[in-house]
Write a protein that holds these residues in place. Structure first.
Motif, mmCIF file in Angstrom:
data_model
loop_
_atom_site.group_PDB
_atom_site.id
_atom_site.type_symbol
_atom_site.label_atom_id
_atom_site.label_comp_id
_atom_site.label_asym_id
_atom_site.label_seq_id
_atom_site.Cartn_x
_atom_site.Cartn_y
_atom_site.Cartn_z
ATOM 1 N N GLU A 1 42.566 -11.341 57.182
ATOM 2 C CA GLU A 1 43.787 -11.161 57.954
ATOM 3 C C GLU A 1 44.924 -11.924 57.289
ATOM 4 O OE1 GLU A 1 45.156 -12.654 62.210
ATOM 5 O OE2 GLU A 1 43.479 -11.236 62.310
ATOM 6 N N GLY B 1 54.116 -0.705 55.099
ATOM 7 C CA GLY B 1 52.798 -1.276 55.354
ATOM 8 C C GLY B 1 51.889 -1.354 54.143
ATOM 9 N N SER C 1 47.148 -2.443 51.090
ATOM 10 C CA SER C 1 47.572 -1.824 52.345
ATOM 11 C C SER C 1 47.176 -2.706 53.520
ATOM 12 C CB SER C 1 47.001 -0.413 52.484
ATOM 13 O OG SER C 1 45.598 -0.441 52.432
ATOM 14 N N GLY C 2 47.699 -2.342 54.685
ATOM 15 C CA GLY C 2 47.470 -3.151 55.879
ATOM 16 C C GLY C 2 48.413 -4.337 55.934
ATOM 17 N N LEU C 3 49.604 -4.174 55.362
ATOM 18 C CA LEU C 3 50.569 -5.274 55.361
ATOM 19 C C LEU C 3 51.382 -5.287 56.655
ATOM 20 C CD1 LEU C 3 52.018 -5.088 51.736
ATOM 21 C CD2 LEU C 3 50.284 -6.665 52.623
ATOM 22 N N SER C 4 51.586 -6.459 57.183
ATOM 23 C CA SER C 4 52.456 -6.653 58.334
ATOM 24 C C SER C 4 53.889 -6.317 57.942
ATOM 25 C CB SER C 4 52.379 -8.117 58.777
ATOM 26 O OG SER C 4 53.436 -8.432 59.634
ATOM 27 N N SER C 5 54.680 -5.901 58.891
ATOM 28 C CA SER C 5 56.093 -5.623 58.622
ATOM 29 C C SER C 5 56.849 -6.895 58.250
ATOM 30 C CB SER C 5 56.744 -4.958 59.832
ATOM 31 O OG SER C 5 56.669 -5.818 60.950
ATOM 32 N N GLY D 1 48.574 -11.330 60.714
ATOM 33 C CA GLY D 1 48.140 -10.525 61.848
ATOM 34 C C GLY D 1 47.578 -9.151 61.522
ATOM 35 N N LYS D 2 47.463 -8.803 60.252
ATOM 36 C CA LYS D 2 46.922 -7.491 59.863
ATOM 37 C C LYS D 2 45.794 -7.692 58.855
ATOM 38 C CE LYS D 2 49.702 -4.027 60.421
ATOM 39 N NZ LYS D 2 49.448 -2.809 61.096
ATOM 40 N N THR D 3 44.858 -6.753 58.832
ATOM 41 C CA THR D 3 43.724 -6.824 57.923
ATOM 42 C C THR D 3 44.060 -6.137 56.606
ATOM 43 O OG1 THR D 3 42.206 -6.821 59.794
ATOM 44 C CG2 THR D 3 41.276 -6.276 57.652
ATOM 45 N N LEU D 4 43.858 -6.867 55.511
ATOM 46 C CA LEU D 4 44.199 -6.364 54.179
ATOM 47 C C LEU D 4 43.143 -5.428 53.610
ATOM 48 C CD1 LEU D 4 45.458 -9.644 52.492
ATOM 49 C CD2 LEU D 4 46.855 -7.777 53.400
ATOM 50 N N SER D 5 43.614 -4.397 52.947
ATOM 51 C CA SER D 5 42.765 -3.506 52.167
ATOM 52 C C SER D 5 43.354 -3.497 50.756
ATOM 53 C CB SER D 5 42.780 -2.104 52.762
ATOM 54 O OG SER D 5 42.003 -1.240 51.985
#
Length: 92
Positions: A69, A46, A9-13, A72-76
């Motif tokens: 990151e 996402g 989760s935390g995926l950029s579009s 631009g997004k932080t991965l979980s």
């Protein structure tokens, strides 16, 4: 569960299936990678699922990527208790 199915989760579009697979392939062999999309808008939700060839590769990917990151997004990342792609069918 052999421990090789991952929920990401935390995926950029901007992340598509190929980008997700390429990211995880740096840490082992990827059996399958899929970003989940809204069935109506076709926009990324996402998150996605990755199945690595073996649990050791999954553990290596988690250790290297969680909290980092990407586009631009932080991965979980977490392991899921059943094969990721049976879960995926439920989201479509």
């Amino acid at each position: 569960n052999p421990g090789n199915n991952l929920h990401v989760s935390g995926l950029s579009s901007r992340v598509d299936n190929r980008a997700l697979e390429e990211l995880f392939a740096k840490y082992g062999r990827v059996a399958k990678a899929a970003v989940m999309y809204d069935p109506h808008t076709r926009e990324s939700r996402g998150f996605g699922f990755v199945t690595m060839e073996n649990p050791e590769d999954a553990d290596a990917a988690i250790a290297a990527l969680v909290g980092n990151e990407f586009m631009g997004k932080t991965l979980s990342i977490e392991k899921v208790g059943r094969p990721a792609f049976s879960v995926m069918r439920l989201t479509h």
